[in-house]
Structure formats: C-alpha cells, structure tokens
Design a protein around this motif. Structure first.
Motif, PDB file in Angstrom:
ATOM      1  N   UNK A 194     -25.637   3.899  49.353  1.00  0.00           N
ATOM      2  CA  UNK A 194     -25.032   5.196  49.083  1.00  0.00           C
ATOM      3  C   UNK A 194     -26.119   6.270  49.053  1.00  0.00           C
ATOM      4  N   UNK A 195     -25.893   7.326  49.814  1.00  0.00           N
ATOM      5  CA  UNK A 195     -26.897   8.383  49.967  1.00  0.00           C
ATOM      6  C   UNK A 195     -26.320   9.709  49.502  1.00  0.00           C
ATOM      7  N   UNK A 196     -27.056  10.400  48.607  1.00  0.00           N
ATOM      8  CA  UNK A 196     -26.589  11.724  48.227  1.00  0.00           C
ATOM      9  C   UNK A 196     -26.813  12.087  46.783  1.00  0.00           C
ATOM     10  N   UNK A 197     -25.815  12.734  46.203  1.00  0.00           N
ATOM     11  CA  UNK A 197     -25.954  13.418  44.922  1.00  0.00           C
ATOM     12  C   UNK A 197     -26.026  12.500  43.712  1.00  0.00           C
ATOM     13  N   UNK A 198     -26.904  12.863  42.794  1.00  0.00           N
ATOM     14  CA  UNK A 198     -26.876  12.349  41.422  1.00  0.00           C
ATOM     15  C   UNK A 198     -26.869  13.573  40.522  1.00  0.00           C
ATOM     16  N   UNK A 199     -26.185  13.487  39.408  1.00  0.00           N
ATOM     17  CA  UNK A 199     -26.044  14.664  38.549  1.00  0.00           C
ATOM     18  C   UNK A 199     -25.822  14.251  37.098  1.00  0.00           C
ATOM     19  N   UNK A 200     -26.403  15.023  36.197  1.00  0.00           N
ATOM     20  CA  UNK A 200     -26.160  14.810  34.770  1.00  0.00           C
ATOM     21  C   UNK A 200     -24.977  15.682  34.366  1.00  0.00           C
ATOM     22  N   UNK A 201     -23.851  15.056  34.057  1.00  0.00           N
ATOM     23  CA  UNK A 201     -22.631  15.781  33.677  1.00  0.00           C
ATOM     24  C   UNK A 201     -22.661  16.050  32.177  1.00  0.00           C
TER      25      UNK A 201
ATOM     26  N   UNK B 223     -23.786  10.742  36.536  1.00  0.00           N
ATOM     27  CA  UNK B 223     -22.754  11.046  37.518  1.00  0.00           C
ATOM     28  C   UNK B 223     -23.318  11.454  38.867  1.00  0.00           C
ATOM     29  N   UNK B 224     -22.419  11.991  39.692  1.00  0.00           N
ATOM     30  CA  UNK B 224     -22.730  12.336  41.079  1.00  0.00           C
ATOM     31  C   UNK B 224     -22.009  11.370  42.000  1.00  0.00           C
ATOM     32  N   UNK B 225     -21.301  11.894  42.998  1.00  0.00           N
ATOM     33  CA  UNK B 225     -20.441  11.049  43.824  1.00  0.00           C
ATOM     34  C   UNK B 225     -21.133   9.856  44.454  1.00  0.00           C
ATOM     35  N   UNK B 226     -22.244  10.087  45.137  1.00  0.00           N
ATOM     36  CA  UNK B 226     -22.952   8.992  45.806  1.00  0.00           C
ATOM     37  C   UNK B 226     -23.539   8.023  44.783  1.00  0.00           C
TER      38      UNK B 226
ATOM     39  N   UNK C 164     -14.679  11.145  38.270  1.00  0.00           N
ATOM     40  CA  UNK C 164     -15.248  10.000  38.983  1.00  0.00           C
ATOM     41  C   UNK C 164     -14.235   8.965  39.417  1.00  0.00           C
ATOM     42  N   UNK C 165     -12.943   9.209  39.175  1.00  0.00           N
ATOM     43  CA  UNK C 165     -11.932   8.224  39.584  1.00  0.00           C
ATOM     44  C   UNK C 165     -11.928   8.046  41.099  1.00  0.00           C
ATOM     45  N   UNK C 166     -12.133   9.134  41.828  1.00  0.00           N
ATOM     46  CA  UNK C 166     -12.189   9.040  43.286  1.00  0.00           C
ATOM     47  C   UNK C 166     -13.374   8.227  43.760  1.00  0.00           C
ATOM     48  N   UNK C 167     -14.511   8.372  43.089  1.00  0.00           N
ATOM     49  CA  UNK C 167     -15.695   7.574  43.436  1.00  0.00           C
ATOM     50  C   UNK C 167     -15.448   6.095  43.158  1.00  0.00           C
ATOM     51  N   UNK C 168     -14.727   5.812  42.079  1.00  0.00           N
ATOM     52  CA  UNK C 168     -14.388   4.419  41.742  1.00  0.00           C
ATOM     53  C   UNK C 168     -13.481   3.825  42.808  1.00  0.00           C
TER      54      UNK C 168
END
Length: 280
Positions: A7-14, A25-28, A221-225
């Motif tokens: 998985x390539x892309x975003x990481x984020x502190x929610x 968090x973060x989708x990727x 994050x349900x969509x990521x799951x």
C-alpha cells in the motif's frame, strides 16, 4: 512475490479534540495495517515527518509488523487531521499535510513495490505518475474516494485493475455511474454506499450486497477496512470477487466498532493545530 499487498500513500494522525488523542490513520496506511491483521503479507510506503505524530505512526507500523522496506522521511511536521464526531459518524474537519507534498520514488524502490501480488494506492497519494510503470507488472488497486472529476477518472482508470469509490456527495445514479466506469476498461469497480451496502460491477454483471448490521462506534476508516478485506481475499483467490466483497463487508462492519480507523492512539494534552488546511 515478496508481498501480498503493498500500500502506497497517505499516513495521518487523526486528532479527536474531545478525546485529546491522536489515532493512527490515513487511507493507504489503514489498508496496509488491516491487511496485515487479516493475515496478508503487507507492506507500506509513504512520507513521514519527524515530529511526535510521525514517530507514533512509524512505531505503530513496527508494532503491527507491517513491512516498510523503504520510506521517505522528511524533516518537519507529519500530516494531521481534525476529526469531529456526530454520533457514530466521523467527519474530517481539517487536514494539514505537513511535509507530505509529493512522492519521490526511484527505480529501486519501485522495483521493491512491484514485487507484490497487489499494489494499492489512492487519490491522496501523489502516485498517479507511477501507475504506468507498474501496469501489467502487478495488479493495481486504486481508491478514488468521493472524487468524481471525469477527466481524472478517464486518465487513471485504464491504468488500474480494481477501482474503489465512495458514495458521491452529490446526487448520482449509482448503477449508471458504475456502468460508465466499467466501460473505461477496469476489471472490477466497487462503489461503497455506506449503510446501504455496496455495488460492484464485473464486466456485464452488477452485484449488490447489503451492509452487515452493526452498532457502529466510529465509521472513520470503514472504507479502508472494506478495501483491505476485499484485497486480502483476492490474494488467495484472485478472481473470486463475490467472496472478496463479502469479506470486505465483514471487515468494514468489524472496524465500525473501533474508535478511530484502527483503534490505535496516543494522548495529546496540547491541542493539535492546523497551519495549512487542504480539506475542501
């Protein structure tokens, strides 16, 4: 293949102000962690800063045993968001990407990423320019989220195999939308409709599955799951899309019962500030 899912892309502190906590968090990032929890050999590539949120997110990857064979660490602030809750619904109020302005992937890192059954990315990753370099060399999955820019979709869709979409924030006919997406040449198109379930288009076949009943705690994050469950199953049976969709829905329902996208957090007594809000 060295990895099942890369998985390539975003990481984020929610940041949840009412909790005074940041959640990983973060989708990727979410997709990689959940896929690993489901038993996939998962890897992640993204841009990290050097502040306490970056350390929290980086350390979480290690604890979750997600591989990170190469990552881009840049001096400065990690990506953060402000999350406001309305019941179980989590709303992103603001996003500051910090040092994450682009991706810079050299051919050696691209070769590592390519050595995977499935490579997943999304519209927040700045990964578009690298898709042609991986097309036909691995299976490509891409999350378009709520984005509906026609020219962008027409450009990206022919370069990927599996396309995920979230329910549009504007009125649209879901069946007509997926019909149009399917004509762009993608192998599988999945449209999440939240509590209404999911639509999937495979060739001429349109499949609708209901969402599983759940007492949701947090929908972030349900969509990521769903994506993680779907892709993890495809690494076992690469053409069994119906079973993959069922696994995705089951995973999404499970993570609706978790606070934050992954349930992993750190306390923050000081309020997290947004300096450059890029959330439209």
């Amino acid at each position: 293949m060295e990895y099942d899912i890369f998985s390539v892309g975003d990481n984020i502190a929610d940041y949840y102000p009412e909790d005074k906590k940041v959640y990983a968090g973060g989708g990727a990032y979410n997709t990689a962690v959940i896929a690993k929890r489901l038993g996939a050999k998962a890897a992640y590539y993204g841009v990290f800063g050097t502040d306490e949120n970056a350390k929290f997110l980086y350390d979480t990857l290690k604890k979750e045993k997600v591989a990170y064979p190469a990552n881009d660490i840049r001096k400065g602030r990690n990506a953060v968001s402000i999350i406001k809750k309305e019941g179980s619904e989590a709303q992103v109020e603001a996003v500051d990407k910090g040092v994450y302005k682009n991706l810079s992937i050299n051919k050696n890192v691209l070769a590592i990423i390519k050595n995977s059954k499935i490579v997943h990315s999304n519209i927040y990753a700045y990964f578009e320019d690298y898709l042609p370099k991986l097309h036909y060399k691995t299976r490509l999955s891409f999350d378009f989220s709520y984005f509906r820019n026609k020219s962008y979709i027409e450009d990206i869709i022919p370069k990927v195999d599996i396309a995920f979409f979230s329910e549009s924030k504007k009125a649209e006919n879901p069946e007509e939308f997926l019909e149009w997406i399917s004509k762009q040449g993608v192998e599988a198109a999945v449209l999440s409709l939240g509590a209404e379930g999911v639509l999937m288009k495979i060739g001429d076949q349109l499949i609708k599955e209901e969402a599983l009943p759940v007492d949701a705690v947090d929908t972030l994050g349900a969509g990521d799951a769903l994506i993680a469950g779907f892709l993890t199953y495809l690494t076992k049976e690469e053409k069994n899309y119906q079973k993959a969709l069922a696994e995705g829905l089951k995973t999404a329902a499970k993570y609706c019962k978790v606070r934050g996208a992954l349930g992993v957090f750190e306390p923050r007594e000081e309020e997290v500030k947004i300096y450059n809000n890029v959330h439209g």
